[in-house]
Write a protein that holds these residues in place. Structure first.
Motif, PDB file in Angstrom:
ATOM      1  N   TYR A   1      73.930  51.003  57.775  1.00  0.00           N
ATOM      2  CA  TYR A   1      74.397  52.348  57.428  1.00  0.00           C
ATOM      3  C   TYR A   1      73.625  53.407  58.219  1.00  0.00           C
ATOM      4  O   TYR A   1      72.417  53.514  58.074  1.00  0.00           O
ATOM      5  CB  TYR A   1      74.201  52.524  55.922  1.00  0.00           C
ATOM      6  N   LYS A   2      74.330  54.161  59.031  1.00  0.00           N
ATOM      7  CA  LYS A   2      73.753  55.268  59.796  1.00  0.00           C
ATOM      8  C   LYS A   2      72.432  54.873  60.470  1.00  0.00           C
ATOM      9  O   LYS A   2      71.377  55.440  60.191  1.00  0.00           O
ATOM     10  CB  LYS A   2      73.540  56.468  58.871  1.00  0.00           C
TER      11      LYS A   2
ATOM     12  N   LEU B   1      84.938  52.735  42.739  1.00  0.00           N
ATOM     13  CA  LEU B   1      85.754  51.725  43.410  1.00  0.00           C
ATOM     14  C   LEU B   1      85.794  50.390  42.678  1.00  0.00           C
ATOM     15  O   LEU B   1      86.315  49.411  43.215  1.00  0.00           O
ATOM     16  CB  LEU B   1      85.240  51.502  44.839  1.00  0.00           C
TER      17      LEU B   1
ATOM     18  N   ARG C   1      86.135  58.456  45.753  1.00  0.00           N
ATOM     19  CA  ARG C   1      84.963  57.751  46.275  1.00  0.00           C
ATOM     20  C   ARG C   1      83.759  57.828  45.353  1.00  0.00           C
ATOM     21  O   ARG C   1      83.015  56.865  45.203  1.00  0.00           O
ATOM     22  CB  ARG C   1      84.603  58.320  47.651  1.00  0.00           C
ATOM     23  N   TYR C   2      83.562  58.978  44.746  1.00  0.00           N
ATOM     24  CA  TYR C   2      82.341  59.164  43.962  1.00  0.00           C
ATOM     25  C   TYR C   2      82.609  59.322  42.468  1.00  0.00           C
ATOM     26  O   TYR C   2      81.682  59.538  41.695  1.00  0.00           O
ATOM     27  CB  TYR C   2      81.548  60.353  44.502  1.00  0.00           C
TER      28      TYR C   2
ATOM     29  N   GLY D   1      81.716  55.197  48.734  1.00  0.00           N
ATOM     30  CA  GLY D   1      81.000  56.025  47.761  1.00  0.00           C
ATOM     31  C   GLY D   1      79.505  55.754  47.759  1.00  0.00           C
ATOM     32  O   GLY D   1      78.842  55.937  46.750  1.00  0.00           O
ATOM     33  N   VAL D   2      78.989  55.346  48.920  1.00  0.00           N
ATOM     34  CA  VAL D   2      77.542  55.119  49.037  1.00  0.00           C
ATOM     35  C   VAL D   2      76.829  56.466  49.025  1.00  0.00           C
ATOM     36  O   VAL D   2      77.261  57.399  49.683  1.00  0.00           O
ATOM     37  CB  VAL D   2      77.234  54.383  50.362  1.00  0.00           C
ATOM     38  N   TYR D   3      75.764  56.579  48.228  1.00  0.00           N
ATOM     39  CA  TYR D   3      75.018  57.830  48.296  1.00  0.00           C
ATOM     40  C   TYR D   3      73.558  57.635  48.631  1.00  0.00           C
ATOM     41  O   TYR D   3      72.762  58.556  48.567  1.00  0.00           O
ATOM     42  CB  TYR D   3      75.214  58.674  47.033  1.00  0.00           C
ATOM     43  N   GLY D   4      73.181  56.439  48.993  1.00  0.00           N
ATOM     44  CA  GLY D   4      71.815  56.184  49.439  1.00  0.00           C
ATOM     45  C   GLY D   4      71.637  54.691  49.573  1.00  0.00           C
ATOM     46  O   GLY D   4      72.223  53.935  48.821  1.00  0.00           O
TER      47      GLY D   4
ATOM     48  N   ILE E   1      73.458  62.712  51.922  1.00  0.00           N
ATOM     49  CA  ILE E   1      74.831  62.513  51.440  1.00  0.00           C
ATOM     50  C   ILE E   1      75.526  63.861  51.237  1.00  0.00           C
ATOM     51  O   ILE E   1      76.715  64.012  51.529  1.00  0.00           O
ATOM     52  CB  ILE E   1      74.858  61.661  50.146  1.00  0.00           C
TER      53      ILE E   1
ATOM     54  N   GLY F   1      80.545  53.865  54.594  1.00  0.00           N
ATOM     55  CA  GLY F   1      79.691  54.249  53.466  1.00  0.00           C
ATOM     56  C   GLY F   1      80.355  55.317  52.619  1.00  0.00           C
ATOM     57  O   GLY F   1      80.351  55.253  51.389  1.00  0.00           O
ATOM     58  N   LEU F   2      80.967  56.284  53.280  1.00  0.00           N
ATOM     59  CA  LEU F   2      81.640  57.363  52.556  1.00  0.00           C
ATOM     60  C   LEU F   2      82.822  56.829  51.760  1.00  0.00           C
ATOM     61  O   LEU F   2      83.014  57.181  50.596  1.00  0.00           O
ATOM     62  CB  LEU F   2      82.113  58.419  53.562  1.00  0.00           C
ATOM     63  N   ASP F   3      83.598  55.938  52.384  1.00  0.00           N
ATOM     64  CA  ASP F   3      84.756  55.371  51.688  1.00  0.00           C
ATOM     65  C   ASP F   3      84.328  54.506  50.512  1.00  0.00           C
ATOM     66  O   ASP F   3      85.064  54.346  49.541  1.00  0.00           O
ATOM     67  CB  ASP F   3      85.611  54.544  52.651  1.00  0.00           C
TER      68      ASP F   3
END
Lengths: 154, 195
Positions: B111-112, B48, A87-88, B145-148, A59, B141-143
Protein backbone atom coordinates in the motif's frame (compact mmCIF):
# COMPACT_ATOMS: atom_id res chain seq x y z
CA UNK A 1 17.91 40.19 24.96
CA UNK A 2 18.27 36.44 25.18
CA UNK A 3 14.59 36.17 26.00
CA UNK A 4 13.70 38.22 22.99
CA UNK A 5 15.89 36.04 20.80
CA UNK A 6 14.30 32.90 22.22
CA UNK A 7 10.88 34.30 21.54
CA UNK A 8 11.76 35.16 17.96
CA UNK A 9 13.35 31.74 17.47
CA UNK A 10 10.36 29.89 18.89
CA UNK A 11 7.99 31.90 16.71
CA UNK A 12 10.12 31.29 13.65
CA UNK A 13 10.45 27.56 14.31
CA UNK A 14 6.84 26.79 15.12
CA UNK A 15 5.00 26.13 11.93
CA UNK A 16 1.62 26.88 13.35
CA UNK A 17 -1.21 24.40 13.41
CA UNK A 18 -2.11 24.42 9.76
CA UNK A 19 -4.79 21.83 9.25
CA UNK A 20 -4.92 21.53 5.50
CA UNK A 21 -1.59 21.83 3.79
CA UNK A 22 -2.30 21.19 0.18
CA UNK A 23 -4.09 23.74 -1.95
CA UNK A 24 -6.65 22.92 -4.56
CA UNK A 25 -7.53 24.79 -7.70
CA UNK A 26 -11.20 25.08 -8.55
CA UNK A 27 -12.82 25.83 -11.87
CA UNK A 28 -15.44 27.99 -10.22
CA UNK A 29 -16.53 29.24 -6.84
CA UNK A 30 -19.52 26.93 -6.49
CA UNK A 31 -17.18 23.92 -6.70
CA UNK A 32 -14.99 25.42 -4.00
CA UNK A 33 -18.03 25.91 -1.80
CA UNK A 34 -19.24 22.35 -2.32
CA UNK A 35 -15.74 21.05 -1.61
CA UNK A 36 -15.63 22.96 1.68
CA UNK A 37 -19.11 21.76 2.67
CA UNK A 38 -18.44 18.11 1.88
CA UNK A 39 -15.01 18.15 3.54
CA UNK A 40 -16.73 19.53 6.64
CA UNK A 41 -19.45 16.87 6.64
CA UNK A 42 -17.25 13.85 6.00
CA UNK A 43 -15.56 12.25 8.95
CA UNK A 44 -11.99 11.01 8.83
CA UNK A 45 -11.98 7.22 9.36
CA UNK A 46 -8.57 7.27 11.03
CA UNK A 47 -8.69 10.19 13.46
CA UNK A 48 -12.23 9.73 14.52
CA UNK A 49 -13.11 13.11 15.94
CA UNK A 50 -12.07 15.19 12.98
CA UNK A 51 -13.63 15.81 9.63
CA UNK A 52 -11.51 15.33 6.55
CA UNK A 53 -11.08 19.09 6.21
CA UNK A 54 -9.25 19.31 9.53
CA UNK A 55 -7.35 16.06 9.59
CA UNK A 56 -3.71 15.60 8.71
CA UNK A 57 -4.00 11.83 8.44
CA UNK A 58 -2.87 10.41 5.08
CA UNK A 59 -6.30 8.88 4.57
CA UNK A 60 -7.96 12.28 4.99
CA UNK A 61 -5.57 13.69 2.41
CA UNK A 62 -6.52 10.87 0.01
CA UNK A 63 -10.21 11.49 0.58
CA UNK A 64 -9.80 15.21 -0.04
CA UNK A 65 -8.00 14.36 -3.27
CA UNK A 66 -10.86 12.02 -4.25
CA UNK A 67 -13.41 14.65 -3.33
CA UNK A 68 -11.67 17.26 -5.45
CA UNK A 69 -11.30 14.91 -8.43
CA UNK A 70 -14.90 13.74 -8.28
CA UNK A 71 -16.27 17.27 -8.02
CA UNK A 72 -14.42 18.14 -11.21
CA UNK A 73 -15.75 15.01 -12.88
CA UNK A 74 -19.16 16.55 -12.38
CA UNK A 75 -20.45 14.11 -9.80
CA UNK A 76 -23.27 15.24 -7.56
CA UNK A 77 -22.90 15.60 -3.80
CA UNK A 78 -25.11 12.57 -3.32
CA UNK A 79 -22.97 10.42 -5.58
CA UNK A 80 -19.79 11.44 -3.79
CA UNK A 81 -21.29 10.74 -0.37
CA UNK A 82 -22.49 7.37 -1.68
CA UNK A 83 -18.96 6.60 -2.90
CA UNK A 84 -17.52 7.33 0.55
CA UNK A 85 -20.21 5.37 2.40
CA UNK A 86 -19.71 2.36 0.09
CA UNK A 87 -16.09 2.20 1.20
CA UNK A 88 -16.01 3.48 4.74
CA UNK A 89 -19.56 2.86 5.93
CA UNK A 90 -22.11 5.19 7.49
CA UNK A 91 -19.37 6.11 9.91
CA UNK A 92 -17.94 8.73 7.53
CA UNK A 93 -21.10 10.82 7.72
CA UNK A 94 -21.16 13.40 10.46
CA UNK A 95 -24.84 13.82 9.67
CA UNK A 96 -26.08 10.24 9.64
CA UNK A 97 -28.88 9.37 7.24
CA UNK A 98 -32.27 8.37 8.58
CA UNK A 99 -32.64 4.59 8.40
CA UNK A 100 -33.60 1.74 10.71
CA UNK A 101 -30.32 1.89 12.59
CA UNK A 102 -30.23 5.65 13.10
CA UNK A 103 -33.95 6.05 13.79
CA UNK A 104 -33.35 6.01 17.55
CA UNK A 105 -30.63 8.60 17.15
CA UNK A 106 -32.87 10.97 15.20
CA UNK A 107 -35.98 10.18 17.23
CA UNK A 108 -34.47 10.46 20.69
CA UNK A 109 -34.48 14.29 20.89
CA UNK A 110 -38.14 14.44 19.89
CA UNK A 111 -39.10 11.75 22.39
CA UNK A 112 -37.08 13.40 25.16
CA UNK A 113 -38.68 16.77 24.41
CA UNK A 114 -42.14 15.21 24.54
CA UNK A 115 -41.30 13.54 27.85
CA UNK A 116 -39.97 16.80 29.26
CA UNK A 117 -43.17 18.61 28.24
CA UNK A 118 -45.27 15.91 29.91
CA UNK A 119 -43.29 16.20 33.15
CA UNK A 120 -43.50 19.97 33.01
CA UNK A 121 -47.26 19.88 32.48
CA UNK A 122 -47.91 17.48 35.34
CA UNK A 123 -45.76 19.45 37.74
CA UNK A 124 -47.46 22.74 36.77
CA UNK A 125 -50.86 21.17 37.27
CA UNK A 126 -49.77 19.90 40.69
CA UNK A 127 -48.64 23.35 41.65
CA UNK A 128 -51.86 24.96 40.46
CA UNK A 129 -53.88 22.45 42.48
CA UNK A 130 -51.79 23.20 45.55
CA UNK A 131 -52.50 26.93 45.21
CA UNK A 132 -56.25 26.81 44.80
CA UNK A 133 -58.64 24.23 46.13
CA UNK A 134 -57.05 23.99 49.55
CA UNK A 135 -60.10 25.70 51.10
CA UNK A 136 -63.69 24.87 50.35
CA UNK A 137 -66.21 27.71 49.96
CA UNK A 138 -67.46 27.00 53.47
CA UNK A 139 -63.94 27.13 54.91
CA UNK A 140 -63.24 30.31 52.98
CA UNK A 141 -66.33 31.94 54.46
CA UNK A 142 -65.24 30.94 57.96
CA UNK A 143 -61.77 32.30 57.35
CA UNK A 144 -63.20 35.58 56.06
CA UNK A 145 -65.43 35.80 59.13
CA UNK A 146 -62.53 35.16 61.45
CA UNK A 147 -60.39 37.74 59.73
CA UNK A 148 -63.19 40.29 59.86
CA UNK A 149 -63.65 39.48 63.53
CA UNK A 150 -59.96 40.00 64.09
CA UNK A 151 -60.01 43.37 62.39
CA UNK A 152 -62.96 44.54 64.47
CA UNK A 153 -61.13 43.74 67.68
CA UNK A 154 -58.00 45.53 66.64
CA UNK B 1 -61.78 15.78 54.87
CA UNK B 2 -62.18 12.06 55.55
CA UNK B 3 -63.41 11.36 52.06
CA UNK B 4 -60.24 12.66 50.48
CA UNK B 5 -57.87 10.63 52.64
CA UNK B 6 -57.38 7.51 50.45
CA UNK B 7 -56.56 9.74 47.48
CA UNK B 8 -54.15 11.61 49.66
CA UNK B 9 -52.42 8.38 50.71
CA UNK B 10 -51.94 7.14 47.14
CA UNK B 11 -50.54 10.56 46.28
CA UNK B 12 -47.90 10.12 48.97
CA UNK B 13 -46.98 6.67 47.63
CA UNK B 14 -46.61 8.15 44.15
CA UNK B 15 -44.40 10.91 45.53
CA UNK B 16 -42.22 8.34 47.29
CA UNK B 17 -41.95 6.40 44.03
CA UNK B 18 -40.89 9.55 42.26
CA UNK B 19 -37.96 9.84 44.65
CA UNK B 20 -36.51 6.71 43.03
CA UNK B 21 -36.65 8.27 39.58
CA UNK B 22 -33.09 9.70 39.75
CA UNK B 23 -31.79 6.31 40.90
CA UNK B 24 -33.51 4.62 37.96
CA UNK B 25 -32.12 7.17 35.55
CA UNK B 26 -28.68 6.73 37.06
CA UNK B 27 -28.83 2.96 36.65
CA UNK B 28 -29.89 3.22 33.01
CA UNK B 29 -27.22 5.79 32.22
CA UNK B 30 -24.62 3.84 34.19
CA UNK B 31 -25.50 0.70 32.26
CA UNK B 32 -24.98 2.44 28.93
CA UNK B 33 -21.70 3.98 30.10
CA UNK B 34 -20.46 0.62 31.38
CA UNK B 35 -21.10 -0.98 28.01
CA UNK B 36 -19.46 2.02 26.38
CA UNK B 37 -16.32 1.49 28.43
CA UNK B 38 -15.91 -1.98 26.98
CA UNK B 39 -16.43 -0.96 23.36
CA UNK B 40 -13.40 -0.19 21.26
CA UNK B 41 -14.12 3.16 19.59
CA UNK B 42 -11.42 2.45 17.02
CA UNK B 43 -13.11 -0.75 15.89
CA UNK B 44 -14.87 0.10 12.66
CA UNK B 45 -16.85 -2.56 10.85
CA UNK B 46 -15.84 -2.65 7.23
CA UNK B 47 -18.45 -1.46 4.76
CA UNK B 48 -17.36 -4.28 2.45
CA UNK B 49 -18.24 -7.24 4.65
CA UNK B 50 -20.07 -9.86 2.54
CA UNK B 51 -19.24 -7.98 -0.64
CA UNK B 52 -16.88 -9.28 -3.31
CA UNK B 53 -13.36 -7.94 -3.56
CA UNK B 54 -13.43 -4.67 -5.48
CA UNK B 55 -12.22 -5.01 -9.04
CA UNK B 56 -8.65 -3.97 -9.69
CA UNK B 57 -5.95 -4.43 -12.26
CA UNK B 58 -2.55 -3.86 -10.72
CA UNK B 59 0.99 -5.16 -11.17
CA UNK B 60 2.34 -7.95 -8.99
CA UNK B 61 5.37 -6.91 -6.97
CA UNK B 62 8.63 -7.99 -8.57
CA UNK B 63 6.86 -9.58 -11.54
CA UNK B 64 6.06 -8.49 -15.04
CA UNK B 65 2.40 -9.45 -14.91
CA UNK B 66 -0.76 -7.63 -13.96
CA UNK B 67 -3.20 -9.30 -11.60
CA UNK B 68 -6.90 -8.71 -11.02
CA UNK B 69 -9.52 -9.76 -8.48
CA UNK B 70 -10.31 -13.00 -10.34
CA UNK B 71 -6.98 -14.77 -10.26
CA UNK B 72 -6.20 -14.61 -6.57
CA UNK B 73 -9.17 -16.53 -5.19
CA UNK B 74 -10.29 -20.16 -5.06
CA UNK B 75 -9.62 -20.85 -1.41
CA UNK B 76 -10.05 -19.06 1.90
CA UNK B 77 -7.23 -16.56 2.09
CA UNK B 78 -5.95 -13.47 3.84
CA UNK B 79 -5.32 -10.16 2.14
CA UNK B 80 -2.80 -8.23 4.17
CA UNK B 81 -2.29 -4.51 3.59
CA UNK B 82 1.34 -3.68 4.28
CA UNK B 83 4.03 -1.12 3.57
CA UNK B 84 7.65 -0.59 4.46
CA UNK B 85 6.79 2.75 6.11
CA UNK B 86 4.38 0.98 8.44
CA UNK B 87 6.03 0.19 11.76
CA UNK B 88 3.38 -2.27 12.96
CA UNK B 89 3.74 -4.23 9.72
CA UNK B 90 7.27 -5.13 10.75
CA UNK B 91 5.91 -6.39 14.07
CA UNK B 92 3.31 -8.68 12.51
CA UNK B 93 5.60 -9.88 9.74
CA UNK B 94 7.15 -12.88 11.57
CA UNK B 95 3.70 -14.12 12.57
CA UNK B 96 2.39 -13.84 9.01
CA UNK B 97 5.43 -15.80 7.85
CA UNK B 98 4.59 -18.50 10.37
CA UNK B 99 0.97 -18.65 9.13
CA UNK B 100 2.15 -18.88 5.53
CA UNK B 101 4.55 -21.71 6.43
CA UNK B 102 1.57 -23.56 7.88
CA UNK B 103 -0.10 -23.38 4.49
CA UNK B 104 -2.44 -20.39 4.78
CA UNK B 105 -2.62 -18.46 1.50
CA UNK B 106 -1.77 -14.83 2.18
CA UNK B 107 -1.81 -12.15 -0.49
CA UNK B 108 -0.08 -8.86 0.14
CA UNK B 109 -1.35 -5.45 -0.84
CA UNK B 110 1.71 -3.26 -0.89
CA UNK B 111 0.00 0.00 0.00
CA UNK B 112 1.45 3.33 -1.15
CA UNK B 113 5.00 2.07 -1.15
CA UNK B 114 8.14 2.06 -3.30
CA UNK B 115 8.71 -1.17 -5.22
CA UNK B 116 12.44 -1.24 -4.56
CA UNK B 117 11.97 -0.70 -0.82
CA UNK B 118 9.26 -3.33 -0.67
CA UNK B 119 11.38 -5.92 -2.49
CA UNK B 120 14.33 -5.22 -0.20
CA UNK B 121 12.06 -5.68 2.86
CA UNK B 122 10.79 -9.05 1.61
CA UNK B 123 14.35 -10.05 0.80
CA UNK B 124 15.50 -9.21 4.31
CA UNK B 125 12.56 -10.42 6.38
CA UNK B 126 11.21 -13.23 4.24
CA UNK B 127 8.16 -13.27 1.99
CA UNK B 128 4.97 -14.74 3.46
CA UNK B 129 2.88 -13.67 0.46
CA UNK B 130 1.78 -15.74 -2.51
CA UNK B 131 2.17 -12.45 -4.27
CA UNK B 132 1.98 -8.80 -3.41
CA UNK B 133 -0.27 -6.48 -5.35
CA UNK B 134 1.39 -3.15 -6.03
CA UNK B 135 -1.03 -0.45 -4.91
CA UNK B 136 1.30 2.52 -5.24
CA UNK B 137 -1.50 5.08 -5.56
CA UNK B 138 -3.64 3.53 -2.85
CA UNK B 139 -6.57 3.12 -5.25
CA UNK B 140 -7.26 -0.48 -4.24
CA UNK B 141 -6.83 0.59 -0.63
CA UNK B 142 -9.45 3.26 -1.14
CA UNK B 143 -11.89 0.81 -2.73
CA UNK B 144 -11.32 -1.54 0.19
CA UNK B 145 -11.90 1.21 2.73
CA UNK B 146 -8.38 0.93 4.11
CA UNK B 147 -7.58 3.74 6.51
CA UNK B 148 -4.18 2.69 7.78
CA UNK B 149 -1.80 -0.22 7.53
CA UNK B 150 -1.71 -2.95 8.64
CA UNK B 151 -5.15 -4.24 7.84
CA UNK B 152 -6.02 -7.85 7.13
CA UNK B 153 -9.05 -9.09 5.21
CA UNK B 154 -10.41 -12.61 5.34
CA UNK B 155 -11.63 -13.50 1.84
CA UNK B 156 -13.59 -16.69 1.23
CA UNK B 157 -13.21 -19.12 -1.65
CA UNK B 158 -15.68 -17.17 -3.79
CA UNK B 159 -13.68 -13.98 -3.39
CA UNK B 160 -16.10 -12.40 -0.92
CA UNK B 161 -14.74 -10.34 1.97
CA UNK B 162 -15.91 -11.89 5.23
CA UNK B 163 -13.95 -10.08 7.89
CA UNK B 164 -11.59 -7.16 8.33
CA UNK B 165 -9.03 -6.87 11.10
CA UNK B 166 -7.41 -3.47 11.67
CA UNK B 167 -4.00 -3.53 13.32
CA UNK B 168 -1.37 -6.13 13.99
CA UNK B 169 -2.17 -9.81 13.51
CA UNK B 170 -0.56 -11.71 16.37
CA UNK B 171 -1.12 -15.01 18.12
CA UNK B 172 -3.93 -13.62 20.24
CA UNK B 173 -5.84 -12.12 17.31
CA UNK B 174 -5.25 -15.28 15.34
CA UNK B 175 -6.44 -17.66 18.03
CA UNK B 176 -9.41 -15.60 19.19
CA UNK B 177 -10.69 -14.06 15.99
CA UNK B 178 -9.18 -15.04 12.67
CA UNK B 179 -8.74 -18.79 13.09
CA UNK B 180 -12.36 -19.45 14.14
CA UNK B 181 -13.60 -17.41 11.18
CA UNK B 182 -11.31 -19.17 8.73
CA UNK B 183 -12.20 -22.61 10.12
CA UNK B 184 -15.88 -21.81 9.75
CA UNK B 185 -15.42 -20.60 6.17
CA UNK B 186 -13.51 -23.76 5.27
CA UNK B 187 -16.31 -25.87 6.71
CA UNK B 188 -18.80 -23.88 4.66
CA UNK B 189 -16.67 -24.39 1.58
CA UNK B 190 -16.40 -28.16 2.12
CA UNK B 191 -20.14 -28.38 2.69
CA UNK B 192 -20.69 -26.42 -0.52
CA UNK B 193 -18.37 -28.72 -2.45
CA UNK B 194 -20.21 -31.85 -1.32
CA UNK B 195 -23.66 -30.64 -2.21
Amino acid sequence: MIRALLLVASLALSGGALAVIETYEFEDESLRERFANLADELRCPKCQNQNIADSNAPIAEDLRKQLHAQLHEGRSDGEIVEYMVDRYGEFVLYRPRVNNVTLVLWGAPVILLALALLVLRSSMRGRAQAQEGTLSAEEQARLDALLADDEERA
Amino acid sequence: MHASEPRHRSGVALKRLKLFLPLGLFLVLGGFLLVGLRLDPQALPSALIDKPLPSFSLPALGQERVVDQGMVTGEVSLFNVWATWCVSCRIEHPFLTELALNGLPIYGINYKDEDAEALRWLDELGDPYRLSIVDAEGSLGLDLGVYGAPETYVVDAAGVIRYRHVGVVNELVWAQTLKPIIDELRREQRAGDRS
